[in-house]
Motif scaffolding. Structure first.
Motif, PDB file in Angstrom:
ATOM      1  N   GLU A 182       0.825  -1.203   0.000  1.00  0.00           N
ATOM      2  CA  GLU A 182       0.000   0.000   0.000  1.00  0.00           C
ATOM      3  C   GLU A 182       0.865   1.261   0.000  1.00  0.00           C
ATOM      4  O   GLU A 182       0.559   2.244  -0.672  1.00  0.00           O
ATOM      5  CB  GLU A 182      -0.924  -0.005   1.217  1.00  0.00           C
ATOM      6  CG  GLU A 182      -2.015   1.027   1.126  1.00  0.00           C
ATOM      7  CD  GLU A 182      -3.284   0.561   1.829  1.00  0.00           C
ATOM      8  OE1 GLU A 182      -4.139   1.401   2.058  1.00  0.00           O
ATOM      9  OE2 GLU A 182      -3.393  -0.638   2.133  1.00  0.00           O
TER      10      GLU A 182
ATOM     11  N   PHE B 157       3.777   1.661  -1.339  1.00  0.00           N
ATOM     12  CA  PHE B 157       4.393   1.953  -2.630  1.00  0.00           C
ATOM     13  C   PHE B 157       3.357   2.278  -3.710  1.00  0.00           C
ATOM     14  O   PHE B 157       3.698   2.933  -4.694  1.00  0.00           O
ATOM     15  CB  PHE B 157       5.310   0.808  -3.045  1.00  0.00           C
ATOM     16  CG  PHE B 157       6.632   0.881  -2.336  1.00  0.00           C
ATOM     17  CD1 PHE B 157       7.577   1.828  -2.703  1.00  0.00           C
ATOM     18  CD2 PHE B 157       6.909   0.038  -1.275  1.00  0.00           C
ATOM     19  CE1 PHE B 157       8.779   1.929  -2.044  1.00  0.00           C
ATOM     20  CE2 PHE B 157       8.110   0.131  -0.612  1.00  0.00           C
ATOM     21  CZ  PHE B 157       9.054   1.076  -0.985  1.00  0.00           C
ATOM     22  N   VAL B 158       2.156   1.849  -3.530  1.00  0.00           N
ATOM     23  CA  VAL B 158       1.110   2.323  -4.438  1.00  0.00           C
ATOM     24  C   VAL B 158       0.905   3.828  -4.230  1.00  0.00           C
ATOM     25  O   VAL B 158       0.771   4.593  -5.190  1.00  0.00           O
ATOM     26  CB  VAL B 158      -0.196   1.542  -4.217  1.00  0.00           C
ATOM     27  CG1 VAL B 158      -1.349   2.200  -4.970  1.00  0.00           C
ATOM     28  CG2 VAL B 158      -0.033   0.107  -4.680  1.00  0.00           C
ATOM     29  N   VAL B 159       0.907   4.241  -2.970  1.00  0.00           N
ATOM     30  CA  VAL B 159       0.796   5.679  -2.694  1.00  0.00           C
ATOM     31  C   VAL B 159       2.031   6.407  -3.203  1.00  0.00           C
ATOM     32  O   VAL B 159       1.935   7.502  -3.785  1.00  0.00           O
ATOM     33  CB  VAL B 159       0.603   5.908  -1.179  1.00  0.00           C
ATOM     34  CG1 VAL B 159       0.625   7.395  -0.871  1.00  0.00           C
ATOM     35  CG2 VAL B 159      -0.707   5.293  -0.708  1.00  0.00           C
TER      36      VAL B 159
ATOM     37  N   HIS C 113       3.864   5.662  -5.694  1.00  0.00           N
ATOM     38  CA  HIS C 113       3.751   5.786  -7.149  1.00  0.00           C
ATOM     39  C   HIS C 113       2.827   6.935  -7.532  1.00  0.00           C
ATOM     40  O   HIS C 113       3.123   7.712  -8.435  1.00  0.00           O
ATOM     41  CB  HIS C 113       3.227   4.470  -7.727  1.00  0.00           C
ATOM     42  CG  HIS C 113       3.127   4.462  -9.224  1.00  0.00           C
ATOM     43  ND1 HIS C 113       2.004   4.892  -9.892  1.00  0.00           N
ATOM     44  CD2 HIS C 113       4.014   4.095 -10.171  1.00  0.00           C
ATOM     45  CE1 HIS C 113       2.202   4.787 -11.188  1.00  0.00           C
ATOM     46  NE2 HIS C 113       3.407   4.305 -11.397  1.00  0.00           N
ATOM     47  N   ARG C 114       1.751   7.043  -6.827  1.00  0.00           N
ATOM     48  CA  ARG C 114       0.772   8.070  -7.173  1.00  0.00           C
ATOM     49  C   ARG C 114       1.270   9.461  -6.803  1.00  0.00           C
ATOM     50  O   ARG C 114       0.940  10.441  -7.467  1.00  0.00           O
ATOM     51  CB  ARG C 114      -0.556   7.771  -6.473  1.00  0.00           C
ATOM     52  CG  ARG C 114      -1.640   8.776  -6.798  1.00  0.00           C
ATOM     53  CD  ARG C 114      -3.004   8.304  -6.365  1.00  0.00           C
ATOM     54  NE  ARG C 114      -3.016   7.890  -4.975  1.00  0.00           N
ATOM     55  CZ  ARG C 114      -3.229   6.658  -4.574  1.00  0.00           C
ATOM     56  NH1 ARG C 114      -3.426   5.711  -5.459  1.00  0.00           N
ATOM     57  NH2 ARG C 114      -3.222   6.346  -3.293  1.00  0.00           N
ATOM     58  N   ARG C 115       2.057   9.543  -5.748  1.00  0.00           N
ATOM     59  CA  ARG C 115       2.422  10.858  -5.246  1.00  0.00           C
ATOM     60  C   ARG C 115       3.873  11.223  -5.514  1.00  0.00           C
ATOM     61  O   ARG C 115       4.387  12.181  -4.933  1.00  0.00           O
ATOM     62  CB  ARG C 115       2.149  10.919  -3.741  1.00  0.00           C
ATOM     63  CG  ARG C 115       0.679  10.737  -3.392  1.00  0.00           C
ATOM     64  CD  ARG C 115       0.421  11.011  -1.936  1.00  0.00           C
ATOM     65  NE  ARG C 115       0.818  12.349  -1.550  1.00  0.00           N
ATOM     66  CZ  ARG C 115       0.056  13.425  -1.680  1.00  0.00           C
ATOM     67  NH1 ARG C 115      -1.141  13.317  -2.184  1.00  0.00           N
ATOM     68  NH2 ARG C 115       0.491  14.609  -1.308  1.00  0.00           N
TER      69      ARG C 115
ATOM     70  N   PRO D 215       4.272   9.918 -12.114  1.00  0.00           N
ATOM     71  CA  PRO D 215       3.275  10.763 -12.744  1.00  0.00           C
ATOM     72  C   PRO D 215       3.552  12.219 -12.421  1.00  0.00           C
ATOM     73  O   PRO D 215       4.044  12.533 -11.355  1.00  0.00           O
ATOM     74  CB  PRO D 215       1.973  10.304 -12.083  1.00  0.00           C
ATOM     75  CG  PRO D 215       2.410   9.794 -10.751  1.00  0.00           C
ATOM     76  CD  PRO D 215       3.779   9.225 -10.970  1.00  0.00           C
TER      77      PRO D 215
ATOM     78  N   GLN E  61      -2.845   6.718 -13.707  1.00  0.00           N
ATOM     79  CA  GLN E  61      -2.613   6.557 -12.284  1.00  0.00           C
ATOM     80  C   GLN E  61      -3.880   6.103 -11.578  1.00  0.00           C
ATOM     81  O   GLN E  61      -4.954   6.640 -11.850  1.00  0.00           O
ATOM     82  CB  GLN E  61      -2.151   7.893 -11.680  1.00  0.00           C
ATOM     83  CG  GLN E  61      -0.884   8.367 -12.317  1.00  0.00           C
ATOM     84  CD  GLN E  61       0.187   7.321 -12.271  1.00  0.00           C
ATOM     85  OE1 GLN E  61       0.467   6.771 -11.218  1.00  0.00           O
ATOM     86  NE2 GLN E  61       0.784   6.999 -13.399  1.00  0.00           N
TER      87      GLN E  61
END
Lengths: 190, 274
Positions: free
Chosen positions: A53, A55-57, A59-61, B104, B155
């Motif tokens: 979780e 690293f998903v965040v 990636h997004r941020r 992104p 994303q």
């Protein structure tokens, strides 16, 4: 207009650092995230879920990360929020020492000085003591004492006033010392 | 430490903390598994796009991008090549998932992340608490070459949970602004199905069925129920439960005769019972 004239003896300002790729953040930050989540109270069985979780965040941020700032506080801030969320949703270790499931990893029931404990046993002891701290103090304590992150960086990562960071750190140190004392006392009773 | 530690000696506490600071890195397999799951989640959130999963061990100074078609991991000469590059679509299509995606929204040249101790610290910033400098140095490493320009990856708008857990309301401390609930539910559905596909691609049919059952429990009236049922039928067949697969396939075809999955489901309905 005038063209800029290089001044002799005056070094050119360094170019701003480039933003890291997600892959490099993952490779360089995974161990830090893993340990930080565990120290924030995420149980061993839930570490992979929580790291996923985080690293998903990440990636997004990643576009919000400032490359001139240290990476680990930024990751710790995300890990803190994930740990907070996980605390509500997943199995987490209790924050009190009310249970008796302490120090099972210790090979011998006899108490002894830390020097005689293996590193793994000492780690188990520290994590157990950390369980006594509420997460708000625990996070500051972990970031300062274990990750050696500066107070201002902690304040920025956790979106706290600097004075709050210092206050929580002071209380957390007291909590941790008291937890160690209690654990040792309990250990000595066996 | 400080005089606050009235009960314990500074040396004793510092020794304990030093042991924890020296904690060993997590095993490479865990790092690879998380990498695979992140890749699957990102792919699911993007509607299943792209490419290759790569993970590097914390010890490794370099990492390589490896395109693989099987879902197995291997540790080779200090590098972990996570071959979980295959995400099997319900229709049987195999695509690869690239964890090496760009941050992104812009694409930049990959660079190494400088260790905190090596960063210039603004003069006005106060000194660290009790400690002059970070001890742990993050190993910088060159970024691996990219074979081709990666396709832009949409994303995910919310963290999809792969675990069979119903999406919880956002916590106050969460980084995320509350997204529309409908998107969160769809992403959560996709995450569970992606997990099932991942498990199926590794031959772990039990885990795949568990993920599908979790989807059924959490999203009984979800939008991907048809896809779930089709995937479950193929998973049952892969698990050797062919009679059950055939029975489910017959039910599926009676309910969804015009489904886009009907063609793939029909072959399971025709399977002879063992």
């Amino acid at each position: 207009m005038f063209a800029p004239v290089p001044l002799p003896g005056v070094p050119k300002p360094a170019p701003p650092p480039s933003r890291p790729t997600f892959e490099s953040v993952y490779a360089e930050g995974f161990t830090h995230v893993w340990h930080t989540l565990r120290r924030f109270g995420v149980a061993d069985a839930d570490l992979e879920d929580a790291a996923h979780e985080v690293f998903v965040v990440v990636h997004r941020r990643l576009d919000t990360y400032q490359p001139e700032r240290p990476l680990r506080p930024w990751l710790s801030g995300i890990a803190f929020r994930v740990a907070s969320d996980e605390r509500r949703r997943l199995r987490l270790r209790p924050e009190t020492l009310s249970t008796d499931g302490d120090l099972e990893t210790r090979a011998s029931g006899a108490p002894g000085p830390e020097e005689q404990l293996s590193q793994a046993q000492q780690r188990a002891f520290v994590l157990r003591a950390l369980d006594a701290l509420p997460l708000d103090r625990r996070s500051v304590f972990v970031m300062s004492e274990l990750d050696e992150i500066s107070g201002p960086d902690i304040a920025e990562a956790l979106a706290l006033p600097l004075n709050t960071v210092y206050s929580r750190l002071r209380l957390a140190r007291q909590d941790f010392a008291e937890a160690v004392r209690r654990l040792r006392a309990r250990e000595g009773e066996r | 430490m400080t005089p606050d530690d009235s009960h314990e000696s500074n040396a004793g506490l510092e020794g304990l903390l030093a042991a924890e600071r020296a904690a060993p890195a997590p095993d490479a397999a865990a790092q690879a598994r998380v990498a695979a799951r992140v890749a699957a989640t990102l792919a699911a959130g993007a509607g299943v796009t792209a490419a290759t999963v790569t993970a590097a061990t914390a010890e490794a100074a370099t990492a390589s991008v490896v395109t693989a078609t099987s879902a197995s991991s291997a540790v080779m000469a200090g590098k972990v090549f996570l071959g979980l590059a295959a995400v099997v679509l319900a229709g049987g299509t195999v695509v690869a998932v690239r964890l090496r995606s760009e941050p992104p929204p812009r694409v930049e040249t990959p660079v190494s992340v400088a260790a905190p101790a090596e960063r210039p610290v603004p003069a006005e910033r106060p000194a660290p608490i009790d400690r002059p400098a970070p001890r742990v140095v993050v190993p910088a490493r060159p970024a691996p070459p990219v074979a081709e320009p990666p396709a832009p990856v949409a994303q995910p708008r919310r963290v999809p949970r792969v675990l069979p857990v119903q999406a919880a309301p956002p916590a106050p401390a969460s980084l995320e602004p509350a997204p529309p609930a409908v998107d969160a539910a769809l992403i959560a559905e996709r995450g569970l199905l992606a997990e099932a596909r991942r498990a199926l691609s590794t031959g772990d049919t039990a885990a795949a069925l568990a993920a599908l059952e979790a989807h059924r429990g959490a999203h009984a009236n979800g939008r991907l129920g048809e896809e779930r049922d089709a995937l479950e039928i193929s998973t049952l067949s892969a698990a050797g439960r062919r009679a059950e697969a055939a029975e489910r396939a017959a039910v599926f075809l009676s309910r969804h005769p015009d489904s886009i999955f009907a063609a793939s489901v029909k072959k399971y309905a025709a399977l002879p019972n063992p």
